[in-house]
Design a protein around this motif. Sequence first.
Motif, PDB file in Angstrom:
ATOM      1  N   CYS A 251      34.626  49.314  23.425  1.00 43.91           N
ATOM      2  CA  CYS A 251      35.381  49.330  24.684  1.00 43.91           C
ATOM      3  C   CYS A 251      34.459  49.579  25.876  1.00 43.91           C
ATOM      4  CB  CYS A 251      36.469  50.394  24.625  1.00 43.91           C
ATOM      5  SG  CYS A 251      37.801  50.021  23.456  1.00 43.91           S
ATOM      6  N   GLY A 252      33.457  50.441  25.682  1.00 43.24           N
ATOM      7  CA  GLY A 252      32.517  50.702  26.770  1.00 43.24           C
ATOM      8  C   GLY A 252      31.722  49.458  27.140  1.00 43.24           C
ATOM      9  N   ALA A 253      31.263  48.718  26.117  1.00 43.05           N
ATOM     10  CA  ALA A 253      30.524  47.490  26.382  1.00 43.05           C
ATOM     11  C   ALA A 253      31.413  46.460  27.080  1.00 43.05           C
ATOM     12  CB  ALA A 253      29.979  46.915  25.077  1.00 43.05           C
ATOM     13  N   THR A 254      32.672  46.382  26.678  1.00 43.69           N
ATOM     14  CA  THR A 254      33.600  45.436  27.287  1.00 43.69           C
ATOM     15  C   THR A 254      33.859  45.775  28.751  1.00 43.69           C
ATOM     16  OG1 THR A 254      34.686  45.063  25.147  1.00 43.69           O
ATOM     17  CG2 THR A 254      35.910  44.449  27.128  1.00 43.69           C
ATOM     18  N   ILE A 255      34.131  47.044  29.028  1.00 46.30           N
ATOM     19  CA  ILE A 255      34.386  47.452  30.408  1.00 46.30           C
ATOM     20  C   ILE A 255      33.139  47.252  31.272  1.00 46.30           C
ATOM     21  CG2 ILE A 255      34.907  49.454  31.880  1.00 46.30           C
ATOM     22  CD1 ILE A 255      36.705  50.461  29.598  1.00 46.30           C
ATOM     23  N   GLY A 256      31.973  47.543  30.679  1.00 45.42           N
ATOM     24  CA  GLY A 256      30.733  47.310  31.412  1.00 45.42           C
ATOM     25  C   GLY A 256      30.552  45.846  31.765  1.00 45.42           C
ATOM     26  N   ALA A 257      30.902  44.949  30.828  1.00 46.70           N
ATOM     27  CA  ALA A 257      30.801  43.514  31.094  1.00 46.70           C
ATOM     28  C   ALA A 257      31.766  43.091  32.200  1.00 46.70           C
ATOM     29  CB  ALA A 257      31.087  42.723  29.816  1.00 46.70           C
ATOM     30  N   VAL A 258      32.968  43.661  32.202  1.00 44.12           N
ATOM     31  CA  VAL A 258      33.945  43.340  33.256  1.00 44.12           C
ATOM     32  C   VAL A 258      33.410  43.770  34.623  1.00 44.12           C
ATOM     33  CG1 VAL A 258      36.250  43.822  34.135  1.00 44.12           C
ATOM     34  CG2 VAL A 258      35.920  43.442  31.697  1.00 44.12           C
ATOM     35  N   ILE A 259      32.884  44.984  34.697  1.00 42.19           N
ATOM     36  CA  ILE A 259      32.336  45.474  35.965  1.00 42.19           C
ATOM     37  C   ILE A 259      31.184  44.587  36.431  1.00 42.19           C
ATOM     38  CG2 ILE A 259      31.113  47.407  37.051  1.00 42.19           C
ATOM     39  CD1 ILE A 259      32.715  49.280  35.222  1.00 42.19           C
ATOM     40  N   LEU A 260      30.359  44.151  35.482  1.00 37.09           N
ATOM     41  CA  LEU A 260      29.209  43.314  35.824  1.00 37.09           C
ATOM     42  C   LEU A 260      29.649  41.981  36.421  1.00 37.09           C
ATOM     43  CD1 LEU A 260      26.137  42.673  35.684  1.00 37.09           C
ATOM     44  CD2 LEU A 260      26.572  41.746  33.401  1.00 37.09           C
ATOM     45  N   VAL A 261      30.548  41.258  35.722  1.00 39.60           N
ATOM     46  CA  VAL A 261      30.933  39.931  36.215  1.00 39.60           C
ATOM     47  C   VAL A 261      31.743  40.024  37.493  1.00 39.60           C
ATOM     48  CG1 VAL A 261      30.850  38.872  33.923  1.00 39.60           C
ATOM     49  CG2 VAL A 261      32.999  39.879  34.711  1.00 39.60           C
ATOM     50  N   ASN A 262      32.435  41.140  37.688  1.00 40.20           N
ATOM     51  CA  ASN A 262      33.191  41.312  38.932  1.00 40.20           C
ATOM     52  C   ASN A 262      32.293  41.729  40.096  1.00 40.20           C
ATOM     53  OD1 ASN A 262      35.589  40.580  37.771  1.00 40.20           O
ATOM     54  ND2 ASN A 262      36.361  42.659  37.497  1.00 40.20           N
ATOM     55  N   SER A 263      31.028  42.037  39.795  1.00 39.64           N
ATOM     56  CA  SER A 263      30.079  42.408  40.847  1.00 39.64           C
ATOM     57  C   SER A 263      29.360  41.197  41.421  1.00 39.64           C
ATOM     58  CB  SER A 263      29.040  43.400  40.295  1.00 39.64           C
ATOM     59  OG  SER A 263      29.661  44.582  39.846  1.00 39.64           O
ATOM     60  N   TYR A 264      29.625  40.034  40.860  1.00 42.71           N
ATOM     61  CA  TYR A 264      29.012  38.804  41.354  1.00 42.71           C
ATOM     62  C   TYR A 264      30.053  38.056  42.184  1.00 42.71           C
ATOM     63  CZ  TYR A 264      26.652  34.235  41.244  1.00 42.71           C
ATOM     64  OH  TYR A 264      26.054  33.052  41.590  1.00 42.71           O
ATOM     65  N   TYR A 265      29.765  37.825  43.472  1.00 43.08           N
ATOM     66  CA  TYR A 265      30.750  37.278  44.399  1.00 43.08           C
ATOM     67  C   TYR A 265      30.427  35.836  44.782  1.00 43.08           C
ATOM     68  CZ  TYR A 265      31.660  42.269  44.855  1.00 43.08           C
ATOM     69  OH  TYR A 265      31.935  43.591  44.585  1.00 43.08           O
ATOM     70  N   TRP A 266      31.456  35.120  45.183  1.00 42.53           N
ATOM     71  CA  TRP A 266      31.286  33.746  45.648  1.00 42.53           C
ATOM     72  C   TRP A 266      30.345  33.714  46.853  1.00 42.53           C
ATOM     73  CZ3 TRP A 266      36.686  30.912  45.946  1.00 42.53           C
ATOM     74  CH2 TRP A 266      37.269  30.895  44.675  1.00 42.53           C
TER      75      TRP A 266
END
Length: 446
Positions: A251-266
């Motif tokens: 779960c920690g790895a999954t949440i970390g991946a979500v935070i990472l991809v949401n940190s990249y903006y258009w």
Amino acid sequence: MTDSTASTPASPSNPPPGTDRPGAWSRFLTATELDTRLIGMVAALALIWVGFHMYGAIVNNFGAFLTPRNLWNLSVQTSSIGIMATGMVLVIITRHIDLSVGSILGFCAIVMGMLQVYILPPILGLGHPLIWIIAVLAGILSGAIIGAFQGSLIAYGAIPAFIVTLGGLLVWRGAAFLIARGETISPVDSTFALLGGGPYGAVGATGSWIVGLIVCGGIIFGVLNGRRQRTKFQFKQRPVWADSFLALLGCGATIGAVILVNSYYWPRGIVNQWAAANDVVVPETGLQISYGFAIPVLILAVVAVGMNFLLTRTRFGRYVFAIGGNPGAAALAGIDTKWMTVKIFAIMGGLAGLASVVASARLNSATNALGTLDELYVIAAAVIGGTSLAGGVGTIFGAILGALVMQSLQSGMVLIGFDAGMQQVVVGSVLVLAVFLDILYRRKSK
């Protein structure tokens, strides 16, 4: 006269007399049942990432590798190779090889491009919603038919897989050239293009959090269900702390991946285009829209889970390992090894067709050169991921990690300015090293 001291059964925490007590790391691995090879791969991947980032920081005064933008692009670039690597695991486990997957990818891309540009629009109308669906199905089906045909030659024609697929490497690349007359076919259907990623080919911040919560729920369910199954079949349970650790890690790895991809903006230009098309007023401070998980990455994740289930939880998967362990014994046990070979190569071909969907959608075009040398990267990914060329051993998630390692090496060398020749030298050396380490590992485990 009897001994008054009650005997205590031997265990990792209470070893038999005369033996050394296992270390904390060994007890941890025994309790969690983690694969040491996968742990080693994750450590090697982390070392590669940190190494490239530090090199860029020292030489160029800017580390560009460990940034949301580069890691997001890296995940998209890994998708097509990772999809095919999951099928290559089955092929190599059964002591075969498939050198034609890159050419099959290029051929399927041409088939889908012809359908979207020249065949379906005059029949259904330009932009018809069924065009991309028919194209995707045609690409996957074309790959599966080619794979089944090659598997039949191997199984029933008794032609070595190396020869059949080496011929396929040339045949399907040439067929793609003949169909398209060497031309690049573009642009593909607009909806089809979303399957390749990009600003609109991602699920956004909200969608990524939904995906992350679903994955976390699946991890927790898997751990709890595993405990129930062990109780049901009277298998030894993992300690509660070990199951809790695995659930928290996943779960920690999954949440970390979500935070990472949401940190990249258009980029700002795309944001302005989107705002103008949707009558949205962009504030003076700008508008931040997250990419989120790219659609190719989600496709890879679904394929990985499905292929892992097929290999580890079904009779088909048990047959695959049985054939790889001892083909003669598997045949004597009643397994139709020839029909299994056809099905395995059909799955490999279908996955190559699916990978061609991702690759051509990302390129927004189809060309007969698409997928050139991909067969080498796919084989390397499977081998680096722990699939033994001697057969009988391999994991799906290991192959995906291997694909990520290969793509990380390529991406990192591009960022630090290595030329194409040096990139090939490094990739080839890593492949040989992976096979050598596999040989050493098998010798040690005997």
